[in-house]
Design an enzyme around this catalytic site. Structure first.
Site, PDB file in Angstrom:
ATOM      1  N   GLY A   1       0.846  -1.188   0.000  1.00 54.05           N
ATOM      2  CA  GLY A   1       0.000   0.000   0.000  1.00 54.05           C
ATOM      3  C   GLY A   1       0.879   1.233   0.000  1.00 54.05           C
ATOM      4  O   GLY A   1       2.071   1.147   0.295  1.00 54.05           O
TER       5      GLY A   1
ATOM      6  N   GLN B   1       2.661   9.990   1.965  1.00 52.70           N
ATOM      7  CA  GLN B   1       4.019   9.451   2.082  1.00 52.70           C
ATOM      8  C   GLN B   1       4.934   9.954   0.965  1.00 52.70           C
ATOM      9  O   GLN B   1       6.154   9.867   1.079  1.00 52.70           O
ATOM     10  CB  GLN B   1       3.980   7.916   2.052  1.00 52.70           C
ATOM     11  CG  GLN B   1       3.278   7.317   3.266  1.00 52.70           C
ATOM     12  CD  GLN B   1       3.214   5.820   3.191  1.00 52.70           C
ATOM     13  OE1 GLN B   1       2.274   5.276   2.599  1.00 52.70           O
ATOM     14  NE2 GLN B   1       4.176   5.119   3.753  1.00 52.70           N
TER      15      GLN B   1
ATOM     16  N   CYS C   1       5.890  -0.262   7.554  1.00 52.00           N
ATOM     17  CA  CYS C   1       5.566   1.006   6.908  1.00 52.00           C
ATOM     18  C   CYS C   1       6.732   1.442   6.026  1.00 52.00           C
ATOM     19  O   CYS C   1       7.884   1.421   6.461  1.00 52.00           O
ATOM     20  CB  CYS C   1       5.300   2.081   7.970  1.00 52.00           C
ATOM     21  SG  CYS C   1       4.767   3.650   7.269  1.00 52.00           S
TER      22      CYS C   1
ATOM     23  N   HIS D   1      -2.369   7.369   7.530  1.00 53.53           N
ATOM     24  CA  HIS D   1      -1.408   8.267   6.865  1.00 53.53           C
ATOM     25  C   HIS D   1      -2.092   9.557   6.410  1.00 53.53           C
ATOM     26  O   HIS D   1      -1.555  10.652   6.563  1.00 53.53           O
ATOM     27  CB  HIS D   1      -0.766   7.587   5.647  1.00 53.53           C
ATOM     28  CG  HIS D   1       0.395   6.707   5.974  1.00 53.53           C
ATOM     29  ND1 HIS D   1       1.517   7.148   6.634  1.00 53.53           N
ATOM     30  CD2 HIS D   1       0.619   5.393   5.722  1.00 53.53           C
ATOM     31  CE1 HIS D   1       2.381   6.143   6.773  1.00 53.53           C
ATOM     32  NE2 HIS D   1       1.853   5.060   6.229  1.00 53.53           N
TER      33      HIS D   1
HETATM   34  O1  LIG Z   1       3.662   2.275   4.530  1.00 54.77           O
HETATM   35  C1  LIG Z   1       2.682   1.816   3.923  1.00 54.77           C
HETATM   36  O2  LIG Z   1       1.580   2.375   3.942  1.00 54.77           O
HETATM   37  C2  LIG Z   1       2.835   0.494   3.196  1.00 54.77           C
HETATM   38  C3  LIG Z   1       2.737  -0.681   4.162  1.00 54.77           C
HETATM   39  C4  LIG Z   1       1.273  -1.122   4.243  1.00 54.77           C
HETATM   40  C5  LIG Z   1       1.012  -2.140   5.321  1.00 54.77           C
HETATM   41  C6  LIG Z   1       1.588  -3.398   5.294  1.00 54.77           C
HETATM   42  C7  LIG Z   1       1.290  -4.324   6.304  1.00 54.77           C
HETATM   43  C8  LIG Z   1       0.439  -3.988   7.324  1.00 54.77           C
HETATM   44  C9  LIG Z   1      -0.122  -2.732   7.334  1.00 54.77           C
HETATM   45  C10 LIG Z   1       0.155  -1.821   6.339  1.00 54.77           C
HETATM   46  C11 LIG Z   1       3.568  -1.801   3.614  1.00 54.77           C
HETATM   47  O3  LIG Z   1       3.386  -2.273   2.511  1.00 54.77           O
HETATM   48  S1  LIG Z   1       4.826  -2.413   4.642  1.00 54.77           S
HETATM   49  C12 LIG Z   1       5.703  -3.630   3.696  1.00 54.77           C
HETATM   50  C13 LIG Z   1       4.917  -4.891   3.402  1.00 54.77           C
HETATM   51  O4  LIG Z   1       4.734  -5.218   2.271  1.00 54.77           O
HETATM   52  C14 LIG Z   1       4.320  -5.729   4.491  1.00 54.77           C
HETATM   53  C15 LIG Z   1       4.705  -5.566   5.794  1.00 54.77           C
HETATM   54  C16 LIG Z   1       4.124  -6.343   6.798  1.00 54.77           C
HETATM   55  C17 LIG Z   1       3.154  -7.278   6.475  1.00 54.77           C
HETATM   56  C18 LIG Z   1       2.758  -7.440   5.148  1.00 54.77           C
HETATM   57  C19 LIG Z   1       3.340  -6.663   4.162  1.00 54.77           C
HETATM   58 ZN   LIG Z   2       2.761   3.232   6.248  1.00 53.68          ZN
END
Ligand SMILES: O=C(O)C[C@@H](Cc1ccccc1)C(=O)SCC(=O)c1ccccc1
Ligand SMILES: [Zn+2]
Length: 170
Positions: free
Chosen positions: A45, A50, A91, A137
């Site tokens: 996401g 951001q 994040c 965010h």
């Molecule tokens: O910073 C962002 O908004 C992106 C974030 C979104 C998000 C991932 C997981 C849980 C809540 C929000 C990311 O994509 S972090 C990287 C990622 O791909 C990931 C991290 C943890 C779990 C699953 C995916």
């Molecule tokens: Zn984030």
């Protein structure tokens, strides 16, 4: 084009995003750039906040093949259940920091898509977690805000280190 992602604790991440009045050509370009930037950063996401664009715009792609991006414009998220579930969140603005956050595990999403069509869905699981993380965010909230002071300090130190290493790598 790839867009620079703001890193915690950059104060610009605290800006409240404004509603999108009209999906202009510029916004369509921003959507494409955000999707490209999200994939490049290996995220699922990305909120416009951001990339220092303070409008209510979120892109997400939870698919395996990274080929079905979703766009949410002027999103509104409403919890549908009281019970919360903890999920290990990350994040893109707080690189290499992962920690558990509790959130309602079923929510209603009302938004517009990139064509201005209405979206009105009830979602649960990772989609519900992610949309709430992205909505935060747009309201200037970062997931580390839910953690202890100590963990917030550690997160700041960690981001500083990761940025230094990335700058060295060029
Ligand atoms: O910073 C962002 O908004 C992106 C974030 C979104 C998000 C991932 C997981 C849980 C809540 C929000 C990311 O994509 S972090 C990287 C990622 O791909 C990931 C991290 C943890 C779990 C699953 C995916
Ligand atoms: Zn984030």
């Amino acid at each position: 084009a790839l867009l620079p992602i703001l890193n915690y604790p950059d104060p610009r991440l605290r800006t409240i995003a404004k509603p999108v009045k009209e999906v202009t050509a510029e916004i369509k370009t921003l959507i494409a750039d955000m999707i490209e930037t999200m994939y490049d950063a290996q995220g699922i996401g990305l909120a416009a906040s951001q990339v220092d664009q303070h409008i209510q715009l979120i892109v997400m792609d939870l698919s395996e093949d990274k080929n079905s991006p979703r766009v949410f414009i002027n999103p509104k998220v409403t919890p549908l259940v009281e019970d919360k579930q903890a999920y290990e969140e990350g994040c893109l603005s707080v690189p290499d920091v992962y920690d558990k956050v509790e959130r309602p595990n079923k929510v209603r999403i009302e938004a517009l898509d990139e064509n201005g069509e209405k979206i009105d869905e009830e979602v649960d699981g990772l989609l519900a977690v992610c949309i709430q993380h992205e909505m935060d965010h747009l309201n200037g909230v970062i997931f580390v805000d839910y953690l202890s002071r100590l963990k917030q300090t550690r997160a700041r130190d960690k981001v500083r280190k990761v940025i230094k290493i990335r700058e060295k790598q060029g």
